[in-house]
Write an enzyme that holds these catalytic residues in place. Sequence first.
Site, mmCIF file in Angstrom:
data_model
loop_
_atom_site.group_PDB
_atom_site.id
_atom_site.type_symbol
_atom_site.label_atom_id
_atom_site.label_comp_id
_atom_site.label_asym_id
_atom_site.label_seq_id
_atom_site.Cartn_x
_atom_site.Cartn_y
_atom_site.Cartn_z
ATOM 1 N N GLU A 69 10.460 0.247 10.381
ATOM 2 C CA GLU A 69 10.962 -0.878 9.512
ATOM 3 C C GLU A 69 12.423 -1.440 9.901
ATOM 4 O OE1 GLU A 69 9.008 -1.276 6.726
ATOM 5 O OE2 GLU A 69 10.088 -2.152 5.310
ATOM 6 N N ARG B 254 4.269 -7.551 10.316
ATOM 7 C CA ARG B 254 3.050 -7.128 9.664
ATOM 8 C C ARG B 254 1.691 -8.003 9.797
ATOM 9 N NH1 ARG B 254 0.761 -6.674 4.633
ATOM 10 N NH2 ARG B 254 0.407 -4.668 3.578
ATOM 11 N N LYS C 34 2.326 6.513 -0.515
ATOM 12 C CA LYS C 34 3.579 6.291 -0.958
ATOM 13 C C LYS C 34 3.787 6.291 -2.365
ATOM 14 C CE LYS C 34 2.102 1.297 -1.470
ATOM 15 N NZ LYS C 34 2.220 -0.201 -1.195
ATOM 16 N N LYS D 297 11.383 5.631 2.289
ATOM 17 C CA LYS D 297 10.660 4.148 2.113
ATOM 18 C C LYS D 297 11.698 3.258 2.199
ATOM 19 C CE LYS D 297 6.631 1.688 0.165
ATOM 20 N NZ LYS D 297 7.269 0.281 0.422
ATOM 21 N N PHE E 93 9.463 5.189 12.995
ATOM 22 C CA PHE E 93 8.905 6.424 12.485
ATOM 23 C C PHE E 93 7.496 6.743 13.105
ATOM 24 C CE2 PHE E 93 8.334 3.026 9.153
ATOM 25 C CZ PHE E 93 7.046 2.697 9.279
ATOM 26 N N GLU F 51 9.059 11.205 4.147
ATOM 27 C CA GLU F 51 10.111 9.978 4.842
ATOM 28 C C GLU F 51 10.615 8.848 3.796
ATOM 29 O OE1 GLU F 51 7.476 10.064 8.987
ATOM 30 O OE2 GLU F 51 8.123 8.117 7.977
ATOM 31 N N ARG G 83 8.323 -4.458 7.890
ATOM 32 C CA ARG G 83 7.734 -3.628 8.801
ATOM 33 C C ARG G 83 7.635 -4.194 10.158
ATOM 34 N NH1 ARG G 83 3.168 -0.211 7.803
ATOM 35 N NH2 ARG G 83 2.930 1.143 9.565
ATOM 36 N N ARG H 287 -5.810 1.568 5.174
ATOM 37 C CA ARG H 287 -4.794 2.281 3.857
ATOM 38 C C ARG H 287 -5.524 3.513 3.905
ATOM 39 N NH1 ARG H 287 -1.305 -0.392 0.999
ATOM 40 N NH2 ARG H 287 -2.119 -2.540 1.559
HETATM 41 P P1 ATP Z 1 5.012 -2.338 -0.045
HETATM 42 O O1 ATP Z 1 4.724 -3.594 -0.926
HETATM 43 O O2 ATP Z 1 5.091 -1.040 -0.903
HETATM 44 O O3 ATP Z 1 6.133 -2.381 0.886
HETATM 45 P P2 ATP Z 1 2.733 -2.742 1.901
HETATM 46 O O4 ATP Z 1 1.570 -3.257 1.203
HETATM 47 O O5 ATP Z 1 3.639 -3.813 2.672
HETATM 48 O O6 ATP Z 1 3.471 -1.941 0.455
HETATM 49 P P3 ATP Z 1 2.010 0.066 2.447
HETATM 50 O O7 ATP Z 1 1.433 0.117 3.632
HETATM 51 O O8 ATP Z 1 1.357 -0.152 1.437
HETATM 52 O O9 ATP Z 1 2.595 -1.604 2.841
HETATM 53 O O10 ATP Z 1 3.462 0.726 2.099
HETATM 54 C C1 ATP Z 1 4.184 1.308 3.066
HETATM 55 C C2 ATP Z 1 5.184 0.442 3.497
HETATM 56 O O11 ATP Z 1 6.476 0.725 3.504
HETATM 57 C C3 ATP Z 1 4.987 -0.124 4.928
HETATM 58 O O12 ATP Z 1 4.226 -1.311 5.103
HETATM 59 C C4 ATP Z 1 6.357 -0.263 5.856
HETATM 60 O O13 ATP Z 1 6.857 -1.820 5.528
HETATM 61 C C5 ATP Z 1 7.264 0.508 4.577
HETATM 62 N N1 ATP Z 1 7.945 1.782 4.928
HETATM 63 C C6 ATP Z 1 9.253 1.855 4.897
HETATM 64 N N2 ATP Z 1 9.609 3.019 5.332
HETATM 65 C C7 ATP Z 1 8.468 3.685 5.737
HETATM 66 C C8 ATP Z 1 8.198 4.857 6.468
HETATM 67 N N3 ATP Z 1 9.098 5.629 6.630
HETATM 68 N N4 ATP Z 1 6.850 4.874 6.870
HETATM 69 C C9 ATP Z 1 5.987 4.114 6.653
HETATM 70 N N5 ATP Z 1 6.184 2.736 5.841
HETATM 71 C C10 ATP Z 1 7.297 2.680 5.530
#
Ligand code: ATP
Length: 557
Positions: free
Chosen positions: A298, A270, A415, A250, A337, A248, A255, A409
């Site tokens: 998102e 979040r 990712k 990103k 998603f 998918e 979030r 996690r």
């Molecule tokens: P980051 O700083 O990389 O956004 P994070 O610590 O906020 O990371 P992680 O779960 O590690 O969160 O990374 C996935 C993040 O990417 C999600 O929290 C979400 O906000 C974002 N995201 C964007 N597109 C998607 C997707 N298709 N599926 C899941 N998460 C997605």
Amino acid sequence: MTGSAPLGGFAAVLEDVKRTRSKKEKVRIFSDYLSGIGAGDAETAARLATGRSSQRGSRDEAQVGYSTLLEVLREVTGAGREKVSGAYLKHGDLGEVAEELLGERREQPLFSEPLTLDDLESTFLRLRSAKGKGSGATRKGLVKSLFLRASPLEGKYVVKVLTGEMRTGLVAGLLEEAVARAYSVPKEVVARAHMLVGDPGLLAAAAARKELGALKMTPFRPVNFMLAEPMATPDEIAAHFEKEVYAEYKYDGVRAQAHKLGGEVRIYSRRLEEITSSFPEVAATLRRVEGNVILDGEIVPYSDGHPLPFQLLQRRLRRLEDFEEAARKAPVTFFAFDLLYHGEALTDAPLKERKRILEGAFRGVGTLAHSEPVKEASEIRAAFRRSRDLGYEGLVLKDPASLYTMGKRGSGWVKLKEELDTIDAVIVAAEYGNGKRAGVISDYTFAVRDGDALKTIGKAYSGLSDAEIAEMTAKMKELTVESHGHWMRVSPSVVVEVAFDSVQRSERHDSGYALRFPRIKRVRADKSASEIDTLERVSAIFSKQRLKLEGPPRGSR
Ligand code: ATP
């Protein structure tokens, strides 16, 4: 008010929990305490022990800023600025500063009625409802009335709750164990119930009433988000899954967990705070989804099929201008998603099944995140490039068989981001700028976490717009705990995502490292200081980069 537990006992228990390093002891102490109080008090105690004064899912509006707390402390104890900042330097924790100053005040409280958990709850309720004109004075008065009655130890824990910085080491997992032990329920049952209700207070109260089995996932009770594990290369990811998975895009936004029940929609961040009022047009779209649902997705600044800069979202999140203006400048789309609930919880169904139901419920109403099947490293690389070319951040790869693991996690989601790393750090000091930036606080020293300590790794001067710097200036003033002319130490609360070219060894910073050419990519209002990166990660980046430099030359990126 009959029977509410005294605050003094609660504070003494937390102090014992904090003092012992043994996790087992922490659990024992807190569970013994829970088993001696009623269900209502257990609800308050469990919630406060995790540093929250209100139920998860609401903005924690009872929180009070550092500057107000310091002002009230000075008023109540008669301590001067020097004294206060000396105490802060010594302890590095505002709760402990309160304890020291309240212990030295000339007049100790005469109040014969000791404060109870109920007293605290009702003060929080009043703090939450103090809004609009004159609310600053009302809030100050409410905090002052607590300090006037509190013993030094009680004062310490009042401050810890009001700042949301408990630091007793009673993390969610240990709190669950304490609840399990207090009410003789299996740990797994408690952990599962906690996932479903999100809030430690509701959890403890239900356990005390022997009603854990009846807890169900319900719209308007946000649950922790599933997170993704970072991996560095398409090859690593292909080897990790060894099967066809969903790739998918990103999306680069915030979030969001969108809940719909009947005709009402509420959106949570979040950090499980409600952000519906920042995105009314998203709520309006989601109201058209059939049935009662909880969606994961998102919110992305987006227009005419293209993503817009992430920074546009910040103002909307802080609701700085009226909605029409904000929506015009920063139109957004909610990319869905995942689906956690559709009349019933779906978190134990595999992703493939959740997606099938999501598509049925959401297609034609809202926008689904782009998803395509990939297996080989070459396919992952190609999808990654496409995502980057379209202006997205990279990929999130998901195992179709994975369950929705709340708050974890998990390795079911992986990712892949741009190869230049960023670090989430917290600002610990700030300075007024020079020249064009003379009147504003534009230089920020930031730190990462090393166990319980914060260690500085750099100072950033660039990355923020003038408007953002103006907001930061106000924020830094509010967070200042010690000021020396143009330089100030601030309470560690603002998290920034910092991009940089490389990590170097440095004697200038107490972490032993410095980021080269750091620039602030964005302010992470959605993250708290407890979620920043660790020194361990910085040193891992340092070692990896040495490997890269010393290893064979790589092809073009
Ligand atoms: P980051 O700083 O990389 O956004 P994070 O610590 O906020 O990371 P992680 O779960 O590690 O969160 O990374 C996935 C993040 O990417 C999600 O929290 C979400 O906000 C974002 N995201 C964007 N597109 C998607 C997707 N298709 N599926 C899941 N998460 C997605």
